[in-house]
Scaffold this active site. Structure first.
Site: not given
Length: 323
Positions: A37-38, A104-105, A108, A172
């Site tokens: 989803d970008h 998120g990133e 985007n 992790a």
């Protein structure tokens, strides 16, 4: 039975072609699918980025697959809107949709114009967003004042059984945090030690549900073709790693940082193979690190040759190896 899924990349395949690809994936024998989803592709050569939620409705309506999406609620998407989208797909396709939620990133999320928070703030915002989504799916009227603001929100259309909310984790530490709320885990391929640490952290923290891994690969009939596809479409992989990946807002910056990536670096970043038997062995080894299944992502723009090979050679070999 080990799940063998197909990953649908909106970043480099147009949505109409991607819809045909997921339908073909069902025909050749994959068990399920998931999608990205970008807002933007990772680089200019990928060149696409269709709206995942529109596509999901079409994909669910034209296959029998269970389908999931990796989503980041909190900035580009208000979590109440994600709750409504999850609920609607849950009503229309009971038991067949799930959403993996992550922090998120910037590539985007920057489009809203809001400041891009640091990782600890993004993690806290994700937890608030998950709580909002779960409360809405449970039928609560939600008001919240925090990193996520909500005012008297209620879902009027809800499924009898809420879709699964899965934790998306690369490290992790993130996997352990997800264990407190997630119905399962999705991660990306890494070294055997890294993957076992991610699974172990999730399980040790009380995480339940299946653990799946996404495997990036480039397949073609010859080694040279497979390398060329990988370098054209996925060369950012070895050049930019988390946490830098999360904070770059422009595809051109990914292109700049990956301009000098060569064949050896790309081989170390994803599975570059022309031999289906060797590719099956490598995938089976990853799944053997403790996963309940894998979603395979061929990074090429043309999915048809990979899907044809998967149906006749790769999937039968994998099922035999994982039996």
């Amino acid at each position: 039975m080990t799940l063998l899924g197909y990953h649908c990349s909106h970043e480099n395949v147009p949505p109409d072609a991607l819809l045909a690809a997921v339908q073909a994936a069902e025909r050749v024998g994959f068990d399920a699918a998931m999608c990205s989803d970008h807002w933007a592709p990772w680089g200019a050569d990928q060149g696409e980025s269709g709206f995942a939620w529109t596509w999901l409705g079409a994909a669910l309506a034209t296959t029998r697959f269970t389908l999931g999406v990796v989503n980041a609620p909190g900035q580009r998407y208000h979590p109440a809107i994600i709750a409504q989208a999850v609920a609607t797909l849950g009503v229309m396709f009971p038991g067949r949709f799930w959403a993996a939620l992550g922090s998120g990133e910037a590539i985007n999320e920057h489009i809203t114009g809001a400041a891009w928070p640091d990782k600890s703030t993004r993690d806290a915002r994700l937890l608030e967003a998950v709580e909002v989504i779960r409360d809405l799916l449970d039928g609560d009227v939600v008001t919240r004042d925090g990193l996520v603001d909500v005012h008297e929100a209620r879902l009027w259309t809800r499924p009898e059984v809420p879709p699964r909310l899965v934790g998306a984790a690369v490290t992790a530490e993130t996997a352990a945090r997800a264990a407190g709320w997630a119905d399962g885990l999705i991660t990306v391929v890494g070294s055997d030690d890294e993957m076992r640490r991610v699974i172990g952290a999730y399980r040790d923290a009380g995480g339940e549900g299946p653990c799946h891994v996404q495997i990036h690969l480039s397949w073609a009939p010859t080694d040279g073709e497979a390398v060329a596809i990988a370098l054209e479409q996925w060369r950012h992989g070895p050049a930019v790693k988390p946490p830098e990946t999360w904070d770059i807002a422009d595809p051109a910056e990914f292109d700049r940082r990956s301009a000098d990536v060569g064949p050896e670096e790309i081989r170390g970043s994803l599975f570059v193979e022309h031999d289906p038997a060797r590719l099956a062995d490598r995938i089976a080894s990853v799944v053997g690190a403790g996963f309940d299944g894998a979603y395979l992502h061929h990074v090429g723009r043309d999915q048809a040759p990979f899907l044809a090979m998967a149906g006749t050679e790769l999937l039968p070999r994998l099922r035999e190896a994982l039996a």
